[in-house]
Write a protein that holds these residues in place. Sequence first.
Motif, PDB file in Angstrom:
ATOM      1  N   UNK A  84       0.824  -1.214   0.000  1.00 37.45           N
ATOM      2  CA  UNK A  84       0.000   0.000   0.000  1.00 37.45           C
ATOM      3  C   UNK A  84       0.858   1.264   0.000  1.00 37.45           C
ATOM      4  N   UNK A  85       1.919   1.274   0.795  1.00 37.27           N
ATOM      5  CA  UNK A  85       2.769   2.465   0.880  1.00 37.27           C
ATOM      6  C   UNK A  85       3.547   2.666  -0.414  1.00 37.27           C
ATOM      7  N   UNK A  86       4.037   1.598  -1.002  1.00 37.59           N
ATOM      8  CA  UNK A  86       4.763   1.708  -2.278  1.00 37.59           C
ATOM      9  C   UNK A  86       3.848   2.272  -3.362  1.00 37.59           C
ATOM     10  N   UNK A  87       2.604   1.815  -3.395  1.00 40.56           N
ATOM     11  CA  UNK A  87       1.638   2.318  -4.383  1.00 40.56           C
ATOM     12  C   UNK A  87       1.446   3.818  -4.218  1.00 40.56           C
ATOM     13  N   UNK A  88       1.325   4.259  -2.983  1.00 36.63           N
ATOM     14  CA  UNK A  88       1.154   5.695  -2.716  1.00 36.63           C
ATOM     15  C   UNK A  88       2.394   6.481  -3.140  1.00 36.63           C
ATOM     16  N   UNK A 117      -3.869   4.889   7.875  1.00 33.87           N
ATOM     17  CA  UNK A 117      -4.673   5.937   7.243  1.00 33.87           C
ATOM     18  C   UNK A 117      -3.764   7.024   6.679  1.00 33.87           C
ATOM     19  N   UNK A 118      -4.081   7.457   5.471  1.00 33.54           N
ATOM     20  CA  UNK A 118      -3.384   8.573   4.836  1.00 33.54           C
ATOM     21  C   UNK A 118      -4.196   9.840   5.068  1.00 33.54           C
ATOM     22  N   UNK A 121       0.373  12.785   5.891  1.00 30.83           N
ATOM     23  CA  UNK A 121       0.745  12.026   7.082  1.00 30.83           C
ATOM     24  C   UNK A 121       0.170  10.622   6.934  1.00 30.83           C
ATOM     25  N   UNK A 122       1.037   9.616   6.993  1.00 34.10           N
ATOM     26  CA  UNK A 122       0.592   8.224   6.965  1.00 34.10           C
ATOM     27  C   UNK A 122       0.700   7.687   8.385  1.00 34.10           C
ATOM     28  N   UNK A 123      -0.447   7.447   9.004  1.00 33.84           N
ATOM     29  CA  UNK A 123      -0.493   7.050  10.409  1.00 33.84           C
ATOM     30  C   UNK A 123      -0.983   5.612  10.544  1.00 33.84           C
ATOM     31  N   UNK A 179      -5.470   3.152   3.871  1.00 32.17           N
ATOM     32  CA  UNK A 179      -4.594   2.484   2.922  1.00 32.17           C
ATOM     33  C   UNK A 179      -4.488   0.985   3.179  1.00 32.17           C
ATOM     34  N   UNK A 180      -4.618   0.597   4.457  1.00 33.62           N
ATOM     35  CA  UNK A 180      -4.409  -0.810   4.787  1.00 33.62           C
ATOM     36  C   UNK A 180      -5.022  -1.104   6.158  1.00 33.62           C
ATOM     37  N   UNK A 181      -5.448  -2.357   6.336  1.00 38.22           N
ATOM     38  CA  UNK A 181      -5.909  -2.807   7.642  1.00 38.22           C
ATOM     39  C   UNK A 181      -5.622  -4.296   7.792  1.00 38.22           C
ATOM     40  N   UNK A 182      -5.058  -4.651   8.926  1.00 41.22           N
ATOM     41  CA  UNK A 182      -4.781  -6.054   9.229  1.00 41.22           C
ATOM     42  C   UNK A 182      -5.513  -6.417  10.515  1.00 41.22           C
ATOM     43  N   UNK A 183      -6.480  -7.326  10.415  1.00 38.46           N
ATOM     44  CA  UNK A 183      -7.213  -7.797  11.591  1.00 38.46           C
ATOM     45  C   UNK A 183      -6.421  -8.943  12.212  1.00 38.46           C
TER      46      UNK A 183
END
Length: 219
Positions: free
Chosen positions: A49-53, A214-215, A151-153, A199-203
């Motif tokens: 996800x971060x690479x795509x951004x 979150x971006x 900000x990517x948090x 951008x991403x979520x891991x349960x």
Amino acid sequence: MAKKVKKPWQTKDVMTQIYEMNLWGGKDFDFYSGEGSHHPKIVKPYLKAIKTFLKSFEELPIICDLGCGDFNIGKHLVEYTKKYIGVDIVEALIERNKKKFNAIKLDFRCLDLAKDELPKADCIILRQVLQHLSNAEIKNIVNKLKNYKYVILTEHIPLGNFTPNKDLISGQGIRLKQNSGVNILKPPFNFKVKDKKQLDECVLENNKGRIATILFEVF
């Protein structure tokens, strides 16, 4: 003779001890930032996800990674940046990173995020850092985030509804046991943003919450 008053531990001392005593695991590592920085189920989709951004920028961005830790995450992102600044409060960790990771556009700095002036950048990465800090420290950091465009948090938060931003003493633990987690848009932080996107979520298994990324686009 007057008794010496024991000074309260500073966050720098606490974080240094965490690494020295392997309190986040990884006893076979010299420094280990926890499963959140190493478990493939968490790391692989996050990096994708971060690479795509980062690839979406017309020009390579300057990234400031606040709380870069053992750099098991950041080392995969450097090539997508014009400059990558890795910041951490633990001096021995920063010195180790300088020796272990070497690239022209890579810069490591030892700073206290809550107290020190932060480097200039196009985008901030804050990955599972605020969750370990007191509300007072988070507030100081959030006040500085308005200086950045993006900000990517990433935060480890409970499943379902929860009470945001219960206070804690800075250290190894997080707010999960209090059915709480950090949300910088809510009081007492009230961070104002132009836009936000998950951008991403891991349960995680065994009802151990979720790790959400979150971006935020800042005004």
